[in-house]
Scaffold this motif. Structure first.
Motif, PDB file in Angstrom:
ATOM      1  N   ASN A  34     -74.159   1.316 -25.273  1.00 47.30           N
ATOM      2  CA  ASN A  34     -73.305   2.360 -24.706  1.00 47.30           C
ATOM      3  C   ASN A  34     -74.097   3.567 -24.238  1.00 47.30           C
ATOM      4  N   LYS A  35     -75.092   3.946 -25.007  1.00 43.28           N
ATOM      5  CA  LYS A  35     -75.865   5.150 -24.673  1.00 43.28           C
ATOM      6  C   LYS A  35     -76.943   4.858 -23.642  1.00 43.28           C
ATOM      7  N   ASN A  36     -77.888   4.032 -23.976  1.00 44.81           N
ATOM      8  CA  ASN A  36     -79.051   3.816 -23.114  1.00 44.81           C
ATOM      9  C   ASN A  36     -78.769   2.849 -21.968  1.00 44.81           C
ATOM     10  N   THR A  37     -78.280   1.663 -22.280  1.00 49.64           N
ATOM     11  CA  THR A  37     -78.069   0.668 -21.239  1.00 49.64           C
ATOM     12  C   THR A  37     -76.953   1.089 -20.296  1.00 49.64           C
ATOM     13  N   GLY A  38     -75.871   1.628 -20.845  1.00 50.56           N
ATOM     14  CA  GLY A  38     -74.758   2.081 -20.002  1.00 50.56           C
ATOM     15  C   GLY A  38     -75.180   3.165 -19.030  1.00 50.56           C
ATOM     16  N   ASN A  39     -75.937   4.139 -19.513  1.00 47.94           N
ATOM     17  CA  ASN A  39     -76.403   5.210 -18.635  1.00 47.94           C
ATOM     18  C   ASN A  39     -77.437   4.711 -17.630  1.00 47.94           C
ATOM     19  N   LEU A  40     -78.265   3.760 -18.030  1.00 47.25           N
ATOM     20  CA  LEU A  40     -79.227   3.175 -17.092  1.00 47.25           C
ATOM     21  C   LEU A  40     -78.485   2.482 -15.947  1.00 47.25           C
ATOM     22  N   ALA A  41     -77.495   1.681 -16.286  1.00 47.15           N
ATOM     23  CA  ALA A  41     -76.724   0.980 -15.251  1.00 47.15           C
ATOM     24  C   ALA A  41     -76.023   1.976 -14.329  1.00 47.15           C
ATOM     25  N   ALA A  42     -75.474   3.044 -14.897  1.00 41.41           N
ATOM     26  CA  ALA A  42     -74.797   4.056 -14.083  1.00 41.41           C
ATOM     27  C   ALA A  42     -75.778   4.730 -13.127  1.00 41.41           C
ATOM     28  N   ARG A  43     -76.971   5.043 -13.603  1.00 39.55           N
ATOM     29  CA  ARG A  43     -77.980   5.676 -12.749  1.00 39.55           C
ATOM     30  C   ARG A  43     -78.451   4.729 -11.648  1.00 39.55           C
ATOM     31  N   CYS A  44     -78.641   3.474 -11.997  1.00 39.49           N
ATOM     32  CA  CYS A  44     -79.106   2.502 -11.002  1.00 39.49           C
ATOM     33  C   CYS A  44     -78.038   2.203  -9.953  1.00 39.49           C
ATOM     34  N   ASN A  50     -81.908   6.543  -0.187  1.00 41.61           N
ATOM     35  CA  ASN A  50     -83.250   5.995   0.063  1.00 41.61           C
ATOM     36  C   ASN A  50     -83.914   5.669  -1.279  1.00 41.61           C
ATOM     37  N   ILE A  51     -85.047   5.010  -1.201  1.00 42.26           N
ATOM     38  CA  ILE A  51     -85.745   4.560  -2.414  1.00 42.26           C
ATOM     39  C   ILE A  51     -86.190   5.732  -3.290  1.00 42.26           C
ATOM     40  N   CYS A  52     -86.552   6.843  -2.674  1.00 42.36           N
ATOM     41  CA  CYS A  52     -86.998   8.010  -3.453  1.00 42.36           C
ATOM     42  C   CYS A  52     -85.864   8.556  -4.318  1.00 42.36           C
ATOM     43  N   THR A  53     -84.684   8.658  -3.749  1.00 39.45           N
ATOM     44  CA  THR A  53     -83.536   9.147  -4.511  1.00 39.45           C
ATOM     45  C   THR A  53     -83.189   8.173  -5.631  1.00 39.45           C
ATOM     46  N   GLY A  54     -83.253   6.888  -5.342  1.00 40.68           N
ATOM     47  CA  GLY A  54     -83.005   5.887  -6.366  1.00 40.68           C
ATOM     48  C   GLY A  54     -83.994   6.006  -7.511  1.00 40.68           C
ATOM     49  N   PHE A  55     -85.255   6.208  -7.185  1.00 39.96           N
ATOM     50  CA  PHE A  55     -86.278   6.359  -8.212  1.00 39.96           C
ATOM     51  C   PHE A  55     -86.039   7.623  -9.032  1.00 39.96           C
ATOM     52  N   LEU A  56     -85.651   8.709  -8.374  1.00 35.38           N
ATOM     53  CA  LEU A  56     -85.365   9.948  -9.095  1.00 35.38           C
ATOM     54  C   LEU A  56     -84.158   9.786 -10.022  1.00 35.38           C
ATOM     55  N   TRP A  62     -84.405   8.641 -17.677  1.00 38.03           N
ATOM     56  CA  TRP A  62     -85.473   8.509 -18.673  1.00 38.03           C
ATOM     57  C   TRP A  62     -85.766   9.823 -19.386  1.00 38.03           C
ATOM     58  N   LEU A  63     -85.733  10.918 -18.645  1.00 36.56           N
ATOM     59  CA  LEU A  63     -86.158  12.209 -19.193  1.00 36.56           C
ATOM     60  C   LEU A  63     -85.040  13.026 -19.839  1.00 36.56           C
ATOM     61  N   ASP A  64     -83.808  12.716 -19.508  1.00 38.04           N
ATOM     62  CA  ASP A  64     -82.681  13.496 -20.021  1.00 38.04           C
ATOM     63  C   ASP A  64     -82.193  12.905 -21.349  1.00 38.04           C
ATOM     64  N   PRO A  65     -82.386  13.628 -22.462  1.00 39.21           N
ATOM     65  CA  PRO A  65     -81.990  13.078 -23.762  1.00 39.21           C
ATOM     66  C   PRO A  65     -80.482  12.833 -23.889  1.00 39.21           C
ATOM     67  N   SER A  66     -79.678  13.452 -23.038  1.00 46.21           N
ATOM     68  CA  SER A  66     -78.240  13.171 -23.092  1.00 46.21           C
ATOM     69  C   SER A  66     -77.919  11.826 -22.441  1.00 46.21           C
ATOM     70  N   LEU A  67     -78.869  11.283 -21.673  1.00 49.28           N
ATOM     71  CA  LEU A  67     -78.681   9.987 -21.013  1.00 49.28           C
ATOM     72  C   LEU A  67     -79.444   8.859 -21.685  1.00 49.28           C
ATOM     73  N   PHE A  68     -80.586   9.165 -22.268  1.00 51.27           N
ATOM     74  CA  PHE A  68     -81.439   8.155 -22.895  1.00 51.27           C
ATOM     75  C   PHE A  68     -81.909   8.665 -24.249  1.00 51.27           C
ATOM     76  N   ASP A  69     -81.625   7.904 -25.291  1.00 48.65           N
ATOM     77  CA  ASP A  69     -82.025   8.292 -26.642  1.00 48.65           C
ATOM     78  C   ASP A  69     -83.145   7.368 -27.105  1.00 48.65           C
ATOM     79  N   ALA A  70     -84.375   7.828 -27.008  1.00 49.62           N
ATOM     80  CA  ALA A  70     -85.533   7.019 -27.392  1.00 49.62           C
ATOM     81  C   ALA A  70     -85.537   6.707 -28.879  1.00 49.62           C
ATOM     82  N   ARG A  71     -84.895   7.548 -29.691  1.00 49.58           N
ATOM     83  CA  ARG A  71     -84.872   7.319 -31.137  1.00 49.58           C
ATOM     84  C   ARG A  71     -84.116   6.052 -31.512  1.00 49.58           C
TER      85      ARG A  71
END
Length: 88
Positions: A34-44, A50-56, A62-71
């Motif tokens: 729900n936290k990591n995979t869901g937000n990854l899919a939403a971002r993708c 363009n490719i640059c915006t997609g990469f950003l 990756w960098l926003d802790p509210s979107l990705f919880d590395a812990r």
């Protein structure tokens, strides 16, 4: 046991929240999805003209802790590089 120590609980104190060890694992996987995979899919799937915006969009996830919880991957040695990058 590491999770219990971090929460100042005994092993039995931690298990109080779950029916059994499998239930705890299921809860952890659900949170990861729900936290990591869901937000990854939403971002993708987000708008990217363009490719640059997609990469950003991906870097933002990756960098926003509210979107990705590395812990959440702290117990998985394969995710060690993720922890190092996102905590830096």
């Amino acid at each position: 046991m590491v999770l219990a120590k971090k929460r100042n609980l005994s092993r039995t104190g931690l298990s109080w929240f779950f029916a059994d060890l499998n239930a705890m694992h299921v809860a952890m996987i659900d949170r990861w999805e729900n936290k990591n995979t869901g937000n990854l899919a939403a971002r993708c799937n987000g708008p990217a003209p363009n490719i640059c915006t997609g990469f950003l969009n991906l870097i933002d996830w990756w960098l926003d802790p509210s979107l990705f919880d590395a812990r959440l991957g702290a117990g998985d040695p394969q995710l060690a590089p993720c922890r190092q990058l996102s905590s830096g």
